[in-house]
Motif scaffolding. Sequence first.
Motif, PDB file in Angstrom:
ATOM      1  N   VAL A 102       3.120  11.561   0.267  1.00 43.91           N
ATOM      2  CA  VAL A 102       2.766  10.320   0.972  1.00 43.91           C
ATOM      3  C   VAL A 102       1.246  10.187   1.068  1.00 43.91           C
ATOM      4  O   VAL A 102       0.669   9.130   0.782  1.00 43.91           O
ATOM      5  N   CYS A 103       0.589  11.277   1.473  1.00 43.72           N
ATOM      6  CA  CYS A 103      -0.869  11.242   1.617  1.00 43.72           C
ATOM      7  C   CYS A 103      -1.543  11.060   0.263  1.00 43.72           C
ATOM      8  O   CYS A 103      -2.548  10.337   0.149  1.00 43.72           O
ATOM      9  N   ALA A 104      -1.015  11.711  -0.764  1.00 43.29           N
ATOM     10  CA  ALA A 104      -1.592  11.569  -2.101  1.00 43.29           C
ATOM     11  C   ALA A 104      -1.485  10.124  -2.583  1.00 43.29           C
ATOM     12  O   ALA A 104      -2.443   9.574  -3.158  1.00 43.29           O
ATOM     13  N   GLU A 105      -0.340   9.500  -2.352  1.00 46.49           N
ATOM     14  CA  GLU A 105      -0.163   8.107  -2.766  1.00 46.49           C
ATOM     15  C   GLU A 105      -1.039   7.164  -1.947  1.00 46.49           C
ATOM     16  O   GLU A 105      -1.583   6.186  -2.473  1.00 46.49           O
ATOM     17  N   LEU A 106      -1.185   7.458  -0.662  1.00 46.36           N
ATOM     18  CA  LEU A 106      -2.047   6.636   0.187  1.00 46.36           C
ATOM     19  C   LEU A 106      -3.482   6.695  -0.325  1.00 46.36           C
ATOM     20  O   LEU A 106      -4.180   5.670  -0.379  1.00 46.36           O
ATOM     21  N   CYS A 107      -3.922   7.862  -0.730  1.00 47.54           N
ATOM     22  CA  CYS A 107      -5.258   8.019  -1.303  1.00 47.54           C
ATOM     23  C   CYS A 107      -5.363   7.272  -2.636  1.00 47.54           C
ATOM     24  O   CYS A 107      -6.296   6.494  -2.852  1.00 47.54           O
ATOM     25  N   GLY A 108      -4.406   7.511  -3.514  1.00 49.38           N
ATOM     26  CA  GLY A 108      -4.460   6.906  -4.838  1.00 49.38           C
ATOM     27  C   GLY A 108      -4.441   5.393  -4.812  1.00 49.38           C
ATOM     28  O   GLY A 108      -5.122   4.737  -5.610  1.00 49.38           O
ATOM     29  N   ARG A 109      -3.691   4.821  -3.881  1.00 50.70           N
ATOM     30  CA  ARG A 109      -3.545   3.364  -3.845  1.00 50.70           C
ATOM     31  C   ARG A 109      -4.624   2.651  -3.036  1.00 50.70           C
ATOM     32  O   ARG A 109      -4.854   1.464  -3.242  1.00 50.70           O
ATOM     33  N   THR A 110      -5.274   3.363  -2.111  1.00 51.76           N
ATOM     34  CA  THR A 110      -6.341   2.728  -1.319  1.00 51.76           C
ATOM     35  C   THR A 110      -7.728   3.071  -1.840  1.00 51.76           C
ATOM     36  O   THR A 110      -8.679   2.324  -1.616  1.00 51.76           O
ATOM     37  N   GLY A 111      -7.862   4.215  -2.498  1.00 51.78           N
ATOM     38  CA  GLY A 111      -9.178   4.690  -2.920  1.00 51.78           C
ATOM     39  C   GLY A 111      -9.914   5.430  -1.822  1.00 51.78           C
ATOM     40  O   GLY A 111     -10.960   6.033  -2.068  1.00 51.78           O
ATOM     41  N   HIS A 112      -9.385   5.406  -0.598  1.00 49.20           N
ATOM     42  CA  HIS A 112     -10.027   6.114   0.510  1.00 49.20           C
ATOM     43  C   HIS A 112      -9.721   7.611   0.439  1.00 49.20           C
ATOM     44  O   HIS A 112      -8.680   8.021  -0.082  1.00 49.20           O
ATOM     45  N   GLU A 113     -10.618   8.403   0.985  1.00 46.52           N
ATOM     46  CA  GLU A 113     -10.334   9.818   1.173  1.00 46.52           C
ATOM     47  C   GLU A 113      -9.290   9.949   2.281  1.00 46.52           C
ATOM     48  O   GLU A 113      -9.380   9.281   3.316  1.00 46.52           O
ATOM     49  N   VAL A 114      -8.297  10.802   2.073  1.00 44.24           N
ATOM     50  CA  VAL A 114      -7.270  11.045   3.084  1.00 44.24           C
ATOM     51  C   VAL A 114      -7.322  12.513   3.468  1.00 44.24           C
ATOM     52  O   VAL A 114      -7.342  13.393   2.596  1.00 44.24           O
ATOM     53  N   ALA A 303      -6.055   0.123   3.475  1.00 43.46           N
ATOM     54  CA  ALA A 303      -7.150  -0.259   2.572  1.00 43.46           C
ATOM     55  C   ALA A 303      -8.080  -1.253   3.240  1.00 43.46           C
ATOM     56  O   ALA A 303      -9.315  -1.117   3.186  1.00 43.46           O
ATOM     57  N   ALA A 304      -7.506  -2.260   3.885  1.00 39.76           N
ATOM     58  CA  ALA A 304      -8.322  -3.307   4.511  1.00 39.76           C
ATOM     59  C   ALA A 304      -9.107  -2.775   5.700  1.00 39.76           C
ATOM     60  O   ALA A 304     -10.316  -3.011   5.820  1.00 39.76           O
ATOM     61  N   LEU A 305      -8.453  -2.056   6.589  1.00 42.73           N
ATOM     62  CA  LEU A 305      -9.143  -1.532   7.762  1.00 42.73           C
ATOM     63  C   LEU A 305     -10.268  -0.587   7.359  1.00 42.73           C
ATOM     64  O   LEU A 305     -11.311  -0.533   8.011  1.00 42.73           O
ATOM     65  N   GLY A 306     -10.079   0.145   6.274  1.00 46.86           N
ATOM     66  CA  GLY A 306     -11.094   1.086   5.819  1.00 46.86           C
ATOM     67  C   GLY A 306     -12.358   0.413   5.327  1.00 46.86           C
ATOM     68  O   GLY A 306     -13.421   1.053   5.285  1.00 46.86           O
ATOM     69  N   THR A 307     -12.260  -0.840   4.959  1.00 43.92           N
ATOM     70  CA  THR A 307     -13.451  -1.583   4.513  1.00 43.92           C
ATOM     71  C   THR A 307     -13.904  -2.578   5.580  1.00 43.92           C
ATOM     72  O   THR A 307     -14.735  -3.452   5.312  1.00 43.92           O
ATOM     73  N   GLY A 308     -13.351  -2.468   6.779  1.00 42.84           N
ATOM     74  CA  GLY A 308     -13.778  -3.311   7.872  1.00 42.84           C
ATOM     75  C   GLY A 308     -13.171  -4.689   7.877  1.00 42.84           C
ATOM     76  O   GLY A 308     -13.620  -5.585   8.608  1.00 42.84           O
ATOM     77  N   GLU A 309     -12.127  -4.893   7.059  1.00 44.98           N
ATOM     78  CA  GLU A 309     -11.470  -6.196   7.002  1.00 44.98           C
ATOM     79  C   GLU A 309     -10.304  -6.241   7.983  1.00 44.98           C
ATOM     80  O   GLU A 309      -9.772  -5.212   8.400  1.00 44.98           O
TER      81      GLU A 309
END
Length: 312
Positions: A102-114, A303-309
């Motif tokens: 789950v964490c790996a996919e969250l990273c891969g799909r958002t581009g954020h570090e998890v 993804a959005a929250l991580g970029t301040g959106e």
Amino acid sequence: MTDYKTLIDAETWAFIEQTNSYYPPDTIDYTIAQQREIYDRMCREFFAGYPEGVAVETSAIATTTHDIPIRIYRSASQAAATVLYFHGGGFILGGLDSHDDVCAELCGRTGHEVVSVDYRLAPEHLHPAAFDDAMGAFEWATTNREHPIVLCGDSAGGNLAAAVSHATRGHQRKPIGQVLIYPGLGGDRSRGSYVTHAEAPMLTVRDLEFYKKVRTGGVDRTGDITLSPLADGDFANLPPTVLITAECDPLSSDGEAYRARVAAAGGRAYWFEEAGLVHGYLRARHTVGRARASFTRIVDAVAALGTGEWVP
């Protein structure tokens, strides 16, 4: 009586039956050691692998009393945020491996570090041990990461993410967002989904009472906001919050109540209840259409929250 044959579709029923074949509904009647063995085996059966391009490093945060194991996921993309992820498991189950994919996919799909946090579990470590480790991970991130911090977690992990949000509102680097996935936030168990879905597939009120008793050692902690974030009397200045709950889950009303209190305090909160889904559906994200769509909502929110959106 709730008619789950109508609410739950065939794909989701197949997932429930598959889960029950690995993790029977009466598992809470076993010893803690047996429960962990059964849960870990179930997680291995559902493991979906890593997306291409995700690098993983297992490490630890050193504290004055113990180390907190963590697993860091990075993608080829330039990360905009660090996501602290707290896993589910009723505060007695799970770890770095249970939510690894789950964490790996969250990273891969958002581009954020998890960063997945392996907080201490009950009954060996009673409350507030898990909360203290979650706070320790947050403090580590604020001193070791330049990126803004997003908090995320499912079930018990959603509880920890919210508790950290409440505790860090005055921090110089307070979280910029939180995504809470079918979280248990300490809501009123005499009403709402706690009554309507008391006997839901995958999680019952009896299960919840068991987990709470184990986590607290049976001590009455009424009003403790580090245990039950909904007990807080102040919901001002919390980070933008996205709550995703399952309709067929006794915890659903916690998401609704939390959203209402954040909004009443002038904050930004969005609650989405996933029709026909059950607690623990993250493991169904590749086999059940509704769960797949929900995971995309979760990914988009992180993804959005991580970029301040803010994309409600």
